[in-house]
Design an enzyme around this catalytic site. Structure first.
Site, mmCIF file in Angstrom:
data_model
loop_
_atom_site.group_PDB
_atom_site.id
_atom_site.type_symbol
_atom_site.label_atom_id
_atom_site.label_comp_id
_atom_site.label_asym_id
_atom_site.label_seq_id
_atom_site.Cartn_x
_atom_site.Cartn_y
_atom_site.Cartn_z
ATOM 1 N N GLU A 49 0.812 -1.223 0.000
ATOM 2 C CA GLU A 49 0.000 0.000 0.000
ATOM 3 C C GLU A 49 0.846 1.274 0.000
ATOM 4 O O GLU A 49 0.490 2.267 0.631
ATOM 5 C CB GLU A 49 -1.004 0.004 1.160
ATOM 6 N N HIS A 303 -2.247 -0.986 10.100
ATOM 7 C CA HIS A 303 -1.753 -2.344 10.352
ATOM 8 C C HIS A 303 -0.523 -2.266 11.258
ATOM 9 O O HIS A 303 0.191 -1.256 11.276
ATOM 10 C CB HIS A 303 -1.351 -3.034 9.052
#
Length: 440
Positions: A49, A303
């Site tokens: 990402e 995360h």
């Protein structure tokens, strides 16, 4: 063997959640990630990402001194978001984009535009050839009604197949890896066995956001079919979030509503590994961040980062191949995955039929309007004025529906073919697994 030196490899894996204009405090967090990586001095960094190439370029400049080798994998409309930083030279790279990746009309999710892929980098460290894979699978969004489960299973299957074998012929150009294999064979004419990507390596590593819980059928299929081992399950020492979770409620960027059924969090980010030839790999230590980056008040991402320390050592005899062994449990996993893919196939066929029917209806409406227009031009029905504005609006509406429905019909036709192809592959594998024990 006991006298052989041990290679110690430190790996950092993180889904960075760096979406331009959408991710909170993105630039601040990217700088923080770069500062931490420069201070910690890992051997290998696997990131997901990193959607902005500018963010990658900034990281590359900042980390050039301690990670001189890097690669950014480009695919899709937005990009794969995958990149690798390494202390060691990268000999070769390869990208495989998954055949199914959500739906283009699900704009609020956006996975289709990202070109979800698996990237491969090949490195030689202390004489050991590493195949290192980094990937990011389709997100789940709703666990109770997971419309993307068949697509994610296809991705997991293609990932496993990509690790096991390259799905296309190698280019006839000798590179450093092929020269390495020629040297090992003792003759220049021997090619690198690219027909199986993992067989071109001594050690295989996979890191990334798999968007699957450890007990999910997709992760069991991936691990069972490739023989990869979970660093969390194998680690001698663990430090971090309970159960190794990488999405936790304590993280200020996490959507708390998604974790209501899981008060401790969920584990969807992994480091997996396997020795292919005469080597052993052991996970000495695994760590995760715990809601905030070390020494600061914000996390790296929504995360948690996963950090593994692996020990690689040559053993006396070459390790036997264990890929695709006739394990009854593996046959059950393949059967379960094939059933879910079959459910997705039926849904895709229904969507293809619905969109095709809508396209036919829109085409019929356009034909009726054409007949009405021709009748007016021929002088029929001249006693009443022709409603030009309404006629044009209806024609544009019908044309728009025709184009949209035709596009959806084509998309779902391709989806049906991909799901059907995967179902057939799984059936052939399942048949081979079921027949193999009787051969002995």
């Amino acid at each position: 063997m006991e006298g052989e030196p041990t290679l110690r490899l430190r790996i950092f894996d993180l889904n960075c959640w760096a979406i331009r204009y959408l991710s909170k405090r993105r630039q601040e967090r990217v700088r923080l990630i770069g500062d931490t990586l420069r201070q910690e001095g890992f051997d290998l960094v696997l990131l997901q990402e990193v959607w902005s190439e500018q963010d990658y370029s900034d990281l590359k400049v900042k980390l050039a001194g301690c990670y001189p080798f890097s690669h950014y994998f480009r695919s899709g409309v937005i990009g794969s978001g995958l990149c690798v930083f390494s202390r060691f030279p990268i000999l070769d790279t390869l990208l495989y984009q998954y055949s199914l990746n959500g739906y283009p009309y699900m704009l609020q999710h956006g996975d289709w535009f990202c070109g979800k892929s698996v990237g491969l980098v090949i490195m030689k460290i202390s004489g050991i050839i590493f195949n290192i894979y980094v990937t990011h699978l389709h997100a789940e969004y709703c666990r109770d009604k997971d419309a993307y489960l068949p697509h994610r299973l296809v991705q997991a299957w293609e990932l496993a197949q990509f690790i096991r074998e390259l799905p296309f012929a190698p280019v006839p150009v000798r590179n450093k890896v092929e020269e390495h294999w020629a040297d090992r064979a003792g003759k220049d004419s021997h090619p690198c066995p690219h027909s199986h990507t993992s067989k071109a390596a001594d050690v295989v590593l996979l890191g990334g956001d798999l968007n699957m819980h450890p007990e999910d059928v997709g992760i069991r299929l991936l691990r069972g079919w490739t023989g990869l081992r979970d660093a969390f399950a194998e680690a001698t020492h663990f430090e971090g979030c309970k159960n190794g979770c990488t999405l936790v409620p304590d993280n200020c960027f996490t959507d708390k509503s998604e974790l209501l059924p899981f008060p401790l969090g969920i584990r969807i980010d992994y480091i997996l590994y396997k020795a292919i030839s005469s080597f052993t790999v052991k996970c000495e230590e695994l760590k995760t961040t715990v809601g905030r980056a070390p020494g600061v008040d914000i996390p790296f991402s929504d995360h948690e980062a996963v950090m593994a320390t692996l020990h690689i050592q040559r053993q006396g005899q070459p390790a036997g191949a264990t890929l695709g062994t006739a394990d009854p449990a593996l046959a059950d996993v393949v059967t379960e995955a094939r059933t879910e893919v079959g459910v997705g196939l039926q849904a895709a066929r229904q969507q293809r039929y619905s969109s095709g029917r809508m396209a036919v209806l829109a085409l019929l409406l356009l034909l009726l309007q054409a007949v009405a227009a021709l009748g007016t031009l021929a002088g029929l029905g001249t006693e009443q004025p022709f409603p030009k504005l309404s006629f044009c609006l209806l024609a544009f509406l019908a044309l728009g529906v025709l184009v949209l429905a035709s596009g959806l019909h084509l998309f779902h036709t391709m989806e049906v073919k991909m799901l059907h192809g995967t179902e057939d592959q799984m059936w052939m594998v399942l048949r081979a697994l079921q027949e193999r024990p009787s051969e002995g």
